[in-house]
Design an enzyme around this catalytic site. Structure first.
Site, PDB file in Angstrom:
ATOM      1  N   ASP A 129       0.827  -1.207   0.000  1.00 37.68           N
ATOM      2  CA  ASP A 129       0.000   0.000   0.000  1.00 37.68           C
ATOM      3  C   ASP A 129       0.861   1.257   0.000  1.00 37.68           C
ATOM      4  O   ASP A 129       2.081   1.191   0.154  1.00 37.68           O
ATOM      5  CB  ASP A 129      -0.945   0.006   1.211  1.00 37.68           C
ATOM      6  CG  ASP A 129      -0.278  -0.523   2.482  1.00 37.68           C
ATOM      7  OD1 ASP A 129       0.968  -0.458   2.563  1.00 37.68           O
ATOM      8  OD2 ASP A 129      -0.975  -0.984   3.387  1.00 37.68           O
ATOM      9  N   ASP A 178      -7.504  -2.866  14.306  1.00 37.28           N
ATOM     10  CA  ASP A 178      -8.905  -3.103  13.914  1.00 37.28           C
ATOM     11  C   ASP A 178      -9.037  -4.277  12.939  1.00 37.28           C
ATOM     12  O   ASP A 178     -10.082  -4.475  12.331  1.00 37.28           O
ATOM     13  CB  ASP A 178      -9.521  -1.830  13.306  1.00 37.28           C
ATOM     14  CG  ASP A 178      -8.805  -1.387  12.025  1.00 37.28           C
ATOM     15  OD1 ASP A 178      -7.856  -2.071  11.580  1.00 37.28           O
ATOM     16  OD2 ASP A 178      -9.196  -0.343  11.462  1.00 37.28           O
ATOM     17  N   HIS A 222      -7.244  -4.780  10.134  1.00 38.73           N
ATOM     18  CA  HIS A 222      -6.939  -4.556   8.712  1.00 38.73           C
ATOM     19  C   HIS A 222      -5.647  -5.250   8.299  1.00 38.73           C
ATOM     20  O   HIS A 222      -4.742  -5.439   9.118  1.00 38.73           O
ATOM     21  CB  HIS A 222      -6.906  -3.051   8.362  1.00 38.73           C
ATOM     22  CG  HIS A 222      -5.749  -2.283   8.911  1.00 38.73           C
ATOM     23  ND1 HIS A 222      -5.892  -1.164   9.686  1.00 38.73           N
ATOM     24  CD2 HIS A 222      -4.404  -2.447   8.781  1.00 38.73           C
ATOM     25  CE1 HIS A 222      -4.707  -0.671   9.995  1.00 38.73           C
ATOM     26  NE2 HIS A 222      -3.784  -1.448   9.467  1.00 38.73           N
ATOM     27  N   GLU A 228      -9.728  -1.837   5.477  1.00 37.56           N
ATOM     28  CA  GLU A 228     -10.355  -1.561   6.763  1.00 37.56           C
ATOM     29  C   GLU A 228     -11.687  -2.308   6.892  1.00 37.56           C
ATOM     30  O   GLU A 228     -12.238  -2.767   5.886  1.00 37.56           O
ATOM     31  CB  GLU A 228     -10.579  -0.042   6.891  1.00 37.56           C
ATOM     32  CG  GLU A 228      -9.293   0.795   6.824  1.00 37.56           C
ATOM     33  CD  GLU A 228      -8.491   0.792   8.125  1.00 37.56           C
ATOM     34  OE1 GLU A 228      -8.648  -0.144   8.943  1.00 37.56           O
ATOM     35  OE2 GLU A 228      -7.694   1.729   8.329  1.00 37.56           O
TER      36      GLU A 228
END
Ligand code: F6R
Length: 254
Positions: free
Chosen positions: A65, A134, A136, A141
């Site tokens: 990313d 979280d 990811h 996400e």
């Protein structure tokens, strides 16, 4: 999933480096993550390169990313982080480092081009991953499609808060958008090694390994991948209910 519960972060880095060296011996493409989790692994790979026991010479690396809206020379731009960590220090060259183009005018086109470049290189042989608090992976996400391809996404406020430490603790300096490999793209890697350390990862790790497969924890899709090794320190493994079974399997199969 083969789950290794190891003593500490340094041990996770060392075992991960041995795994990467073994799997990359006869392979051409390595998927690389950024963030804190792989740093001990990269340090170990640099040490092994210097010792002549590992090289990325002639091989390609593909990043997961990249931030959108970050200055080209910003040290936290992922291309720059990977340059600092790996280029010329592990046999990897600048030309062989591939990162999604977060500065492209047409980001949709850049995302499609990135998927195509991975395919053209023959796919990723081994993908290194971290996991967000979280759940990811990449910057996929919660709520993301489980079959997504490389795409533009928004960073959640949790992820921006977590990453503020890389931006002088100033939340306003953390980009709000990114371009990331999708879960479908990541799942096409032939092998995956995921590293997680620290107590703040314990809930996400438990959801990934022992929860139901759900876009609420994007990393849970890895339960559907046949070749995943998860390397944890004790703190990140603290909320696993089947830890003894994982330890036994690790002892026997690693
Ligand atoms: C980084 C990436 C992210 C990180 C994750 C964990 O390229 O794709 O998924 O792996 O945010 O970050 P750290 O390791 O900093 O806790």
């Amino acid at each position: 999933m083969l789950v290794g519960i190891l003593k500490d972060e340094a041990e996770v880095g060392k075992v991960a480096a041995e795994h990467v060296a073994k799997l990359m011996e006869n392979a051409d493409t390595l998927g690389v993550a950024t963030g804190s989790s792989p740093l001990p692994l990269y340090e170990e790979l640099r040490r092994m390169y210097e010792a002549g026991t590992f090289t990325l010479e002639g091989k390609k690396a593909f990043a997961l990313d990249e931030y959108i809206g970050i200055a080209p020379d910003h040290p936290e731009r992922y291309r720059n982080v990977l340059r600092t960590e790996l280029v010329d220090r592990t046999g990897l060259t600048e030309e062989n480092l591939n990162t999604p183009d977060g500065g492209a005018e047409d980001l949709t086109e850049a995302a499609a081009a990135y998927d195509a470049s991975i395919k053209e290189a023959g796919g990723v042989h081994l993908q290194i991953l971290g996991i967000g608090a979280d759940g990811h992976i990449g910057f996929n996400e919660p709520g993301i499609s489980l079959v997504s391809r490389t795409h533009v996404d928004a960073l959640t406020s949790q992820t921006r808060k977590d990453n503020a430490r890389f931006f002088e603790g100033d939340l306003d300096k953390v980009p709000t958008k990114c371009i990331t490999q999708g879960l479908g793209t990541i799942m096409e890697a032939r092998n995956i090694v995921l590293l997680a350390t620290g107590a703040n990862k314990a809930d996400a790790v438990a959801a990934m390994i022992e929860g139901g497969i759900s876009s609420l924890c994007p990393a849970s899709i890895l339960q559907m991948h046949p070749n995943v090794v998860v390397l944890l320190d004790e703190a990140a493994a603290a909320k696993l209910t089947q830890a003894e079974m994982y330890r036994t399997r690790w002892e026997v199969l690693r």
